[in-house]
Write an enzyme that holds these catalytic residues in place. Structure first.
Site, PDB file in Angstrom:
ATOM      1  N   TYR A 178       4.600 -21.190   5.061  1.00  0.00           N
ATOM      2  CA  TYR A 178       4.003 -20.205   4.152  1.00  0.00           C
ATOM      3  C   TYR A 178       2.854 -20.821   3.367  1.00  0.00           C
ATOM      4  O   TYR A 178       1.792 -20.197   3.213  1.00  0.00           O
ATOM      5  CB  TYR A 178       5.050 -19.660   3.183  1.00  0.00           C
ATOM      6  CG  TYR A 178       4.463 -18.753   2.123  1.00  0.00           C
ATOM      7  CD1 TYR A 178       3.896 -17.524   2.465  1.00  0.00           C
ATOM      8  CD2 TYR A 178       4.435 -19.128   0.776  1.00  0.00           C
ATOM      9  CE1 TYR A 178       3.331 -16.695   1.500  1.00  0.00           C
ATOM     10  CE2 TYR A 178       3.880 -18.304  -0.198  1.00  0.00           C
ATOM     11  CZ  TYR A 178       3.325 -17.094   0.169  1.00  0.00           C
ATOM     12  OH  TYR A 178       2.760 -16.283  -0.787  1.00  0.00           O
ATOM     13  N   SER A 217      -0.902   0.022  -0.042  1.00  0.00           N
ATOM     14  CA  SER A 217       0.020   1.155  -0.149  1.00  0.00           C
ATOM     15  C   SER A 217       1.028   0.983  -1.280  1.00  0.00           C
ATOM     16  O   SER A 217       1.716   1.930  -1.661  1.00  0.00           O
ATOM     17  CB  SER A 217       0.761   1.364   1.181  1.00  0.00           C
ATOM     18  OG  SER A 217       1.432   0.190   1.574  1.00  0.00           O
ATOM     19  N   ARG A 218       1.099  -0.220  -1.842  1.00  0.00           N
ATOM     20  CA  ARG A 218       2.059  -0.480  -2.923  1.00  0.00           C
ATOM     21  C   ARG A 218       1.660  -1.763  -3.660  1.00  0.00           C
ATOM     22  O   ARG A 218       0.715  -2.443  -3.285  1.00  0.00           O
ATOM     23  CB  ARG A 218       3.477  -0.620  -2.350  1.00  0.00           C
ATOM     24  CG  ARG A 218       3.619  -1.793  -1.378  1.00  0.00           C
ATOM     25  CD  ARG A 218       5.022  -1.883  -0.785  1.00  0.00           C
ATOM     26  NE  ARG A 218       5.286  -0.758   0.087  1.00  0.00           N
ATOM     27  CZ  ARG A 218       5.030  -0.761   1.398  1.00  0.00           C
ATOM     28  NH1 ARG A 218       4.524  -1.845   1.976  1.00  0.00           N
ATOM     29  NH2 ARG A 218       5.291   0.291   2.146  1.00  0.00           N
ATOM     30  N   GLY A 219       2.394  -2.079  -4.708  1.00  0.00           N
ATOM     31  CA  GLY A 219       2.275  -3.382  -5.363  1.00  0.00           C
ATOM     32  C   GLY A 219       0.912  -3.673  -5.976  1.00  0.00           C
ATOM     33  O   GLY A 219       0.254  -2.804  -6.534  1.00  0.00           O
ATOM     34  N   GLY A 222      -1.977  -4.475  -4.591  1.00  0.00           N
ATOM     35  CA  GLY A 222      -3.108  -3.797  -3.964  1.00  0.00           C
ATOM     36  C   GLY A 222      -3.295  -2.398  -4.508  1.00  0.00           C
ATOM     37  O   GLY A 222      -4.420  -1.982  -4.831  1.00  0.00           O
ATOM     38  N   GLY A 270      -3.507  -3.874   2.419  1.00  0.00           N
ATOM     39  CA  GLY A 270      -2.159  -3.913   1.857  1.00  0.00           C
ATOM     40  C   GLY A 270      -2.048  -3.123   0.580  1.00  0.00           C
ATOM     41  O   GLY A 270      -1.341  -3.513  -0.355  1.00  0.00           O
ATOM     42  N   LYS A 324      -0.484  -0.807   6.868  1.00  0.00           N
ATOM     43  CA  LYS A 324       0.285  -0.363   8.036  1.00  0.00           C
ATOM     44  C   LYS A 324       1.212   0.805   7.728  1.00  0.00           C
ATOM     45  O   LYS A 324       1.617   1.539   8.631  1.00  0.00           O
ATOM     46  CB  LYS A 324       1.128  -1.528   8.579  1.00  0.00           C
ATOM     47  CG  LYS A 324       0.331  -2.598   9.314  1.00  0.00           C
ATOM     48  CD  LYS A 324       1.241  -3.695   9.829  1.00  0.00           C
ATOM     49  CE  LYS A 324       2.209  -3.167  10.884  1.00  0.00           C
ATOM     50  NZ  LYS A 324       3.107  -4.226  11.406  1.00  0.00           N
TER      51      LYS A 324
END
Length: 273
Positions: free
Chosen positions: A164, A15-17, A19, A13, A38
Protein backbone atom coordinates in the site's frame (compact mmCIF):
# COMPACT_ATOMS: atom_id res chain seq x y z
CA UNK A 1 -9.37 34.32 -6.60
CA UNK A 2 -11.53 33.11 -3.72
CA UNK A 3 -14.24 31.24 -5.61
CA UNK A 4 -14.59 28.31 -7.99
CA UNK A 5 -17.69 29.77 -9.65
CA UNK A 6 -17.86 28.68 -13.28
CA UNK A 7 -14.84 26.40 -12.95
CA UNK A 8 -15.02 22.77 -14.06
CA UNK A 9 -13.65 20.19 -11.63
CA UNK A 10 -13.09 16.57 -12.67
CA UNK A 11 -13.01 14.50 -9.46
CA UNK A 12 -12.23 10.78 -9.47
CA UNK A 13 -13.75 8.58 -6.78
CA UNK A 14 -16.31 11.31 -6.10
CA UNK A 15 -19.41 9.24 -5.35
CA UNK A 16 -18.74 9.45 -1.60
CA UNK A 17 -16.28 10.51 1.09
CA UNK A 18 -13.56 13.09 0.51
CA UNK A 19 -14.10 13.28 -3.24
CA UNK A 20 -17.79 14.09 -2.81
CA UNK A 21 -17.03 16.60 -0.04
CA UNK A 22 -14.61 18.46 -2.34
CA UNK A 23 -17.27 18.49 -5.04
CA UNK A 24 -19.93 19.81 -2.67
CA UNK A 25 -17.67 22.62 -1.49
CA UNK A 26 -17.03 23.64 -5.08
CA UNK A 27 -20.74 23.37 -5.88
CA UNK A 28 -21.53 25.96 -3.23
CA UNK A 29 -19.52 28.40 -5.33
CA UNK A 30 -21.48 27.47 -8.45
CA UNK A 31 -18.84 25.21 -10.02
CA UNK A 32 -19.31 22.47 -12.61
CA UNK A 33 -18.42 19.15 -11.01
CA UNK A 34 -17.71 15.92 -12.88
CA UNK A 35 -18.51 12.99 -10.59
CA UNK A 36 -16.35 10.19 -11.98
CA UNK A 37 -16.43 6.84 -10.20
CA UNK A 38 -17.30 3.17 -10.64
CA UNK A 39 -20.39 3.24 -8.41
CA UNK A 40 -23.27 3.70 -10.83
CA UNK A 41 -25.68 1.33 -9.04
CA UNK A 42 -26.37 1.07 -5.29
CA UNK A 43 -24.04 -1.18 -3.29
CA UNK A 44 -25.32 -2.52 0.04
CA UNK A 45 -21.80 -2.30 1.47
CA UNK A 46 -21.04 1.27 0.36
CA UNK A 47 -23.02 4.52 0.50
CA UNK A 48 -23.83 6.56 -2.58
CA UNK A 49 -23.54 6.34 -6.36
CA UNK A 50 -22.41 8.78 -9.03
CA UNK A 51 -26.09 9.64 -9.50
CA UNK A 52 -26.83 10.39 -5.84
CA UNK A 53 -23.62 12.41 -5.69
CA UNK A 54 -24.62 14.37 -8.79
CA UNK A 55 -28.02 15.13 -7.23
CA UNK A 56 -26.27 16.42 -4.09
CA UNK A 57 -23.99 18.62 -6.22
CA UNK A 58 -26.99 20.13 -8.00
CA UNK A 59 -28.79 20.69 -4.68
CA UNK A 60 -25.71 22.51 -3.34
CA UNK A 61 -25.74 24.96 -6.22
CA UNK A 62 -23.40 23.38 -8.74
CA UNK A 63 -23.85 21.77 -12.14
CA UNK A 64 -23.08 18.05 -12.14
CA UNK A 65 -22.11 15.45 -14.70
CA UNK A 66 -22.16 11.83 -13.51
CA UNK A 67 -19.76 9.56 -15.39
CA UNK A 68 -19.06 5.92 -14.68
CA UNK A 69 -15.28 5.60 -14.76
CA UNK A 70 -12.76 2.87 -14.04
CA UNK A 71 -9.41 4.64 -13.75
CA UNK A 72 -7.66 1.34 -14.53
CA UNK A 73 -8.99 1.55 -18.11
CA UNK A 74 -7.14 4.02 -20.36
CA UNK A 75 -9.91 3.97 -22.98
CA UNK A 76 -12.50 4.63 -20.28
CA UNK A 77 -10.46 7.60 -19.06
CA UNK A 78 -10.22 9.04 -22.57
CA UNK A 79 -13.98 8.73 -23.06
CA UNK A 80 -14.78 10.33 -19.70
CA UNK A 81 -12.40 13.27 -20.18
CA UNK A 82 -13.78 13.88 -23.67
CA UNK A 83 -17.36 13.78 -22.35
CA UNK A 84 -16.55 16.22 -19.54
CA UNK A 85 -14.80 18.68 -21.84
CA UNK A 86 -17.62 18.48 -24.37
CA UNK A 87 -20.25 19.17 -21.71
CA UNK A 88 -18.52 22.08 -20.02
CA UNK A 89 -16.18 23.39 -22.70
CA UNK A 90 -13.02 22.36 -20.90
CA UNK A 91 -11.50 21.22 -17.60
CA UNK A 92 -9.96 23.65 -15.12
CA UNK A 93 -9.16 21.35 -12.21
CA UNK A 94 -8.39 17.65 -11.82
CA UNK A 95 -8.70 16.05 -8.40
CA UNK A 96 -7.08 12.61 -8.30
CA UNK A 97 -8.95 11.23 -5.33
CA UNK A 98 -9.65 7.63 -6.41
CA UNK A 99 -7.57 5.23 -4.37
CA UNK A 100 -7.46 1.59 -3.31
CA UNK A 101 -6.31 0.50 0.14
CA UNK A 102 -5.20 -2.83 1.62
CA UNK A 103 -3.38 -2.49 4.93
CA UNK A 104 -1.66 -5.85 5.17
CA UNK A 105 1.86 -7.19 5.43
CA UNK A 106 3.65 -8.89 2.55
CA UNK A 107 2.34 -12.45 3.18
CA UNK A 108 -1.18 -11.05 3.64
CA UNK A 109 -1.31 -9.15 0.35
CA UNK A 110 -2.76 -11.19 -2.53
CA UNK A 111 -1.44 -10.35 -5.97
CA UNK A 112 -4.87 -9.07 -7.04
CA UNK A 113 -4.79 -6.53 -4.18
CA UNK A 114 -1.24 -5.49 -5.05
CA UNK A 115 -2.23 -4.98 -8.69
CA UNK A 116 -5.44 -3.14 -7.82
CA UNK A 117 -3.64 -0.60 -5.63
CA UNK A 118 -0.98 0.10 -8.22
CA UNK A 119 -3.46 0.28 -11.08
CA UNK A 120 -5.79 2.67 -9.26
CA UNK A 121 -3.39 4.73 -7.18
CA UNK A 122 -0.24 5.23 -9.22
CA UNK A 123 -1.24 4.28 -12.77
CA UNK A 124 -4.72 5.79 -12.53
CA UNK A 125 -3.35 9.08 -11.24
CA UNK A 126 -0.75 9.23 -13.99
CA UNK A 127 -3.20 8.39 -16.78
CA UNK A 128 -5.88 10.79 -15.54
CA UNK A 129 -3.42 13.66 -15.40
CA UNK A 130 -2.05 12.79 -18.82
CA UNK A 131 -5.54 12.71 -20.33
CA UNK A 132 -6.61 16.04 -18.79
CA UNK A 133 -3.38 17.84 -19.66
CA UNK A 134 -4.50 19.27 -23.04
CA UNK A 135 -7.52 20.87 -21.35
CA UNK A 136 -5.60 22.07 -18.32
CA UNK A 137 -3.15 23.85 -20.61
CA UNK A 138 -6.04 25.93 -21.94
CA UNK A 139 -7.47 26.80 -18.51
CA UNK A 140 -7.03 30.19 -16.88
CA UNK A 141 -5.89 28.86 -13.49
CA UNK A 142 -5.26 25.13 -13.87
CA UNK A 143 -4.76 22.87 -10.87
CA UNK A 144 -4.12 19.17 -10.33
CA UNK A 145 -4.62 17.93 -6.78
CA UNK A 146 -3.66 14.46 -5.55
CA UNK A 147 -5.06 13.09 -2.30
CA UNK A 148 -1.64 11.75 -1.39
CA UNK A 149 0.78 11.91 1.56
CA UNK A 150 4.16 13.56 1.95
CA UNK A 151 7.01 11.27 0.92
CA UNK A 152 8.03 10.12 4.39
CA UNK A 153 10.63 7.40 3.82
CA UNK A 154 10.81 6.22 7.42
CA UNK A 155 10.89 2.39 7.38
CA UNK A 156 7.99 2.12 9.82
CA UNK A 157 5.58 3.41 7.17
CA UNK A 158 6.56 0.50 4.95
CA UNK A 159 7.01 -2.26 7.50
CA UNK A 160 3.37 -3.18 8.09
CA UNK A 161 1.90 -2.49 4.62
CA UNK A 162 4.70 -2.29 2.07
CA UNK A 163 2.45 -2.75 -0.98
CA UNK A 164 0.00 0.00 0.00
CA UNK A 165 2.76 2.45 0.88
CA UNK A 166 4.51 1.93 -2.45
CA UNK A 167 1.24 2.41 -4.35
CA UNK A 168 0.20 5.49 -2.38
CA UNK A 169 3.65 7.04 -2.64
CA UNK A 170 3.36 6.54 -6.39
CA UNK A 171 0.70 9.26 -6.32
CA UNK A 172 3.03 11.45 -4.29
CA UNK A 173 5.85 10.90 -6.75
CA UNK A 174 3.53 12.05 -9.53
CA UNK A 175 3.24 15.32 -7.61
CA UNK A 176 6.99 15.55 -7.22
CA UNK A 177 7.66 15.00 -10.91
CA UNK A 178 4.68 16.67 -12.56
CA UNK A 179 4.87 19.85 -10.50
CA UNK A 180 8.38 20.38 -11.86
CA UNK A 181 7.45 19.19 -15.35
CA UNK A 182 4.42 21.48 -15.71
CA UNK A 183 5.71 24.57 -13.93
CA UNK A 184 6.54 26.34 -17.18
CA UNK A 185 3.01 25.67 -18.40
CA UNK A 186 1.52 27.35 -15.35
CA UNK A 187 -0.24 24.20 -14.12
CA UNK A 188 -0.20 23.72 -10.36
CA UNK A 189 0.27 20.16 -9.09
CA UNK A 190 -0.10 19.63 -5.36
CA UNK A 191 -0.76 16.91 -2.79
CA UNK A 192 -3.16 17.17 0.13
CA UNK A 193 -3.30 14.82 3.11
CA UNK A 194 -5.28 14.91 6.37
CA UNK A 195 -3.58 15.39 9.73
CA UNK A 196 -6.04 12.94 11.30
CA UNK A 197 -7.96 9.92 10.10
CA UNK A 198 -11.10 10.93 8.19
CA UNK A 199 -14.41 9.13 8.68
CA UNK A 200 -15.09 7.62 5.25
CA UNK A 201 -16.37 4.35 3.83
CA UNK A 202 -12.76 3.23 3.37
CA UNK A 203 -12.17 3.54 7.12
CA UNK A 204 -15.41 1.70 7.84
CA UNK A 205 -14.15 -1.21 5.74
CA UNK A 206 -11.20 -1.59 8.12
CA UNK A 207 -13.55 -2.96 10.77
CA UNK A 208 -13.13 -2.11 14.44
CA UNK A 209 -9.53 -0.91 14.14
CA UNK A 210 -10.70 2.70 13.72
CA UNK A 211 -13.70 4.13 15.56
CA UNK A 212 -15.46 7.03 13.78
CA UNK A 213 -15.67 9.10 16.96
CA UNK A 214 -11.87 9.45 16.82
CA UNK A 215 -11.95 10.84 13.28
CA UNK A 216 -12.71 14.09 11.55
CA UNK A 217 -15.30 14.69 8.85
CA UNK A 218 -14.34 14.87 5.16
CA UNK A 219 -15.29 18.56 5.14
CA UNK A 220 -11.93 19.54 6.67
CA UNK A 221 -10.13 18.15 3.64
CA UNK A 222 -12.68 19.74 1.31
CA UNK A 223 -12.19 23.19 2.83
CA UNK A 224 -8.42 22.85 2.59
CA UNK A 225 -8.71 21.68 -1.03
CA UNK A 226 -10.92 24.67 -1.84
CA UNK A 227 -8.29 27.08 -0.53
CA UNK A 228 -5.52 25.41 -2.53
CA UNK A 229 -7.58 25.28 -5.72
CA UNK A 230 -8.39 28.99 -5.54
CA UNK A 231 -4.74 30.05 -5.30
CA UNK A 232 -2.86 31.38 -8.35
CA UNK A 233 -1.52 28.23 -10.00
CA UNK A 234 1.87 29.71 -10.84
CA UNK A 235 2.49 30.63 -7.20
CA UNK A 236 1.18 27.47 -5.53
CA UNK A 237 2.66 24.26 -6.86
CA UNK A 238 4.78 21.33 -5.71
CA UNK A 239 3.32 21.40 -2.20
CA UNK A 240 2.75 18.39 0.03
CA UNK A 241 0.09 20.10 2.09
CA UNK A 242 -1.61 18.96 5.30
CA UNK A 243 -5.25 19.98 5.75
CA UNK A 244 -4.74 21.67 9.14
CA UNK A 245 -1.73 23.63 7.93
CA UNK A 246 -3.58 24.84 4.84
CA UNK A 247 -6.54 26.01 6.90
CA UNK A 248 -4.27 27.84 9.33
CA UNK A 249 -2.70 29.54 6.34
CA UNK A 250 -6.19 30.56 5.22
CA UNK A 251 -6.82 32.14 8.63
CA UNK A 252 -8.69 29.35 10.44
CA UNK A 253 -7.53 28.20 13.88
CA UNK A 254 -10.49 26.30 15.37
CA UNK A 255 -11.02 22.81 13.93
CA UNK A 256 -13.37 21.39 16.57
CA UNK A 257 -16.44 21.56 14.31
CA UNK A 258 -14.77 19.12 11.94
CA UNK A 259 -14.64 16.39 14.59
CA UNK A 260 -17.14 13.54 14.34
CA UNK A 261 -17.36 13.71 18.13
CA UNK A 262 -16.10 17.07 19.43
CA UNK A 263 -13.78 16.64 22.39
CA UNK A 264 -12.78 13.06 21.57
CA UNK A 265 -9.12 12.17 21.02
CA UNK A 266 -8.21 12.16 17.34
CA UNK A 267 -6.22 9.48 15.53
CA UNK A 268 -3.26 10.75 13.49
CA UNK A 269 -3.27 9.63 9.87
CA UNK A 270 -0.70 7.38 8.24
CA UNK A 271 2.68 8.65 7.02
CA UNK A 272 2.87 11.60 9.43
CA UNK A 273 5.44 11.64 12.25
Amino acid sequence: MTTLAGKTLFITGASRGIGLAIGLRAARDGANVVIAAKSDVPNPKLPGTIHSAAAAIEAAGGTALALRLDVRDADDIARAVAAAAARFGGIDILVNNASAIWLADTPGTPVKRFDLMHQVNTRGTFLMTQACLPWLERAANPHVLMLAPPLNMAPRWFATHTAYTIAKYGMSQCVLGMSAEFVARGIAVNALWPRTVIATAAVAMLGDTVQPEHCRKPEIVADAAHWLLTQPARNCTGRFAIDEDVLRESGLSDFEHYAVQPGAALLPDLFLD
